[in-house]
Design an enzyme around this catalytic site. Structure first.
Site, PDB file in Angstrom:
ATOM      1  N   SER A   1       0.753  -1.198  -0.101  1.00 59.88           N
ATOM      2  CA  SER A   1       0.091  -0.020   0.008  1.00 59.88           C
ATOM      3  C   SER A   1       0.877   1.345  -0.096  1.00 59.88           C
ATOM      4  O   SER A   1       0.510   2.479  -0.506  1.00 59.88           O
ATOM      5  CB  SER A   1      -0.980  -0.018   1.149  1.00 59.88           C
ATOM      6  OG  SER A   1      -0.364  -0.279   2.543  1.00 59.88           O
TER       7      SER A   1
ATOM      8  N   HIS B   1       1.716   4.727   4.639  1.00 60.60           N
ATOM      9  CA  HIS B   1       0.925   5.161   3.831  1.00 60.60           C
ATOM     10  C   HIS B   1       1.724   6.552   3.386  1.00 60.60           C
ATOM     11  O   HIS B   1       1.769   7.245   2.586  1.00 60.60           O
ATOM     12  CB  HIS B   1      -0.432   5.453   4.076  1.00 60.60           C
ATOM     13  CG  HIS B   1      -1.346   4.064   4.270  1.00 60.60           C
ATOM     14  ND1 HIS B   1      -2.486   4.070   4.873  1.00 60.60           N
ATOM     15  CD2 HIS B   1      -0.971   3.032   3.681  1.00 60.60           C
ATOM     16  CE1 HIS B   1      -2.896   2.631   4.685  1.00 60.60           C
ATOM     17  NE2 HIS B   1      -1.985   2.025   4.076  1.00 60.60           N
TER      18      HIS B   1
END
Length: 278
Positions: A144, A195
């Protein structure tokens, strides 16, 4: 780290279904290879998650640097894999078509390594300045972070339009920040630092020196771009990017991108046939 469930991998089945729905022949080669590699390591992990996840304690203090390579390619469970690879499928179709396959491969490889490095720096900084030693032990896996970096690139190369974040229209250029906050609050088990590291790496490419560094390294290595759908400058991008982004889900945007890709292929094939007629 949580163990994978031993039942039916519903997320994996849905991922294969989505790939088949798009069509393997419609997925650019580097994107397809990235999907295949992540699926392979999910089904055949090199190491258990506890030995492949990335943390300051394991990677920096214990010098287990191979985790930088392993962590992006391992996922906690089938749903983790599904959501990441479904997003990769959409972003890959857009960006690989825009950048060319070889350049996109270079970007994916660099981002996979660099997001891990930035993640370690963020975790180390928080542990030091906030006197929170637990951040040294926090361990993360998954693709991610790379996806957040690719999202920054996608918004850079395809500006304009809006995306829907929790029912609210958000301008594309702010979408990654809105999603970062939304995911943190509604999925607290996800890695905020991972992230954020992806966003920072993406900004290093679009706003900082990373793009020039990669181009310089690519030049010294004899690297040349390969564009499976023609060079970026050889096709005229639509002026109104809202047709790709405004209010559409990733699946809808993917379908539109594929239709555009197939249309370009058909036009190129017709041009070849016309030029070879006697």
């Amino acid at each position: 780290m949580q163990r994978r469930s031993r039942g039916i991998n519903t997320g994996l089945i849905l991922l294969f279904s989505q790939i088949c729905h798009v069509g393997i022949n419609n997925i650019p080669p580097v994107t397809l290879a990235t999907l295949a590699l992540n699926i392979w390591f999910f089904l055949n992990p090199l190491k258990p998650l506890i030995y492949s996840c990335l943390s300051v304690e394991k990677c920096y203090q214990q010098k287990d640097w191979q985790r930088l390579l392993l962590s992006p390619l391992h996922h906690a469970d089938d749903w983790h894999l599904y959501f990441n690879m479904a997003s990769m499928l959409w972003k890959g179709v857009h960006l690989e078509r825009r950048l060319g396959s070889r350049r996109f491969a270079y970007v994916i490889s660099t981002f996979s390594l660099l997001t891990g490095v930035v993640y370690l720096l963020l975790q180390f900084a928080v542990a030091e300045f906030m006197d929170e030693p637990d951040y040294r032990k926090s361990c993360a896996v998954g693709f991610s972070g790379v996806l957040f970096a690719l999202k920054v690139l996608n918004n850079h190369y395809f500006p304009g339009g809006f995306v829907n974040v929790l029912g609210f229209p958000v301008p594309n250029k702010f979408a990654c920040w809105a999603e970062l906050v939304a995911i943190h609050f509604f999925s607290p088990g996800t890695s905020f630092a991972g992230h954020l590291a992806g966003i920072l790496v993406g900004l290093m490419y679009t706003q900082g020196p990373l793009k020039k560094i990669l181009e310089a390294c690519a030049g010294h290595s004899g690297y040349q771009d390969h564009y499976p759908y023609g060079r970026p400058g050889s096709y005229e991008a639509p002026r109104n990017y809202d047709m790709y982004t405004a209010g559409l889900s990733e699946e809808e945007q993917l379908e539109r991108a594929l239709r555009a890709s197939l249309r370009d292929r058909d036009e190129a094939a017709n041009a070849v046939l016309t030029n070879t007629e006697f």
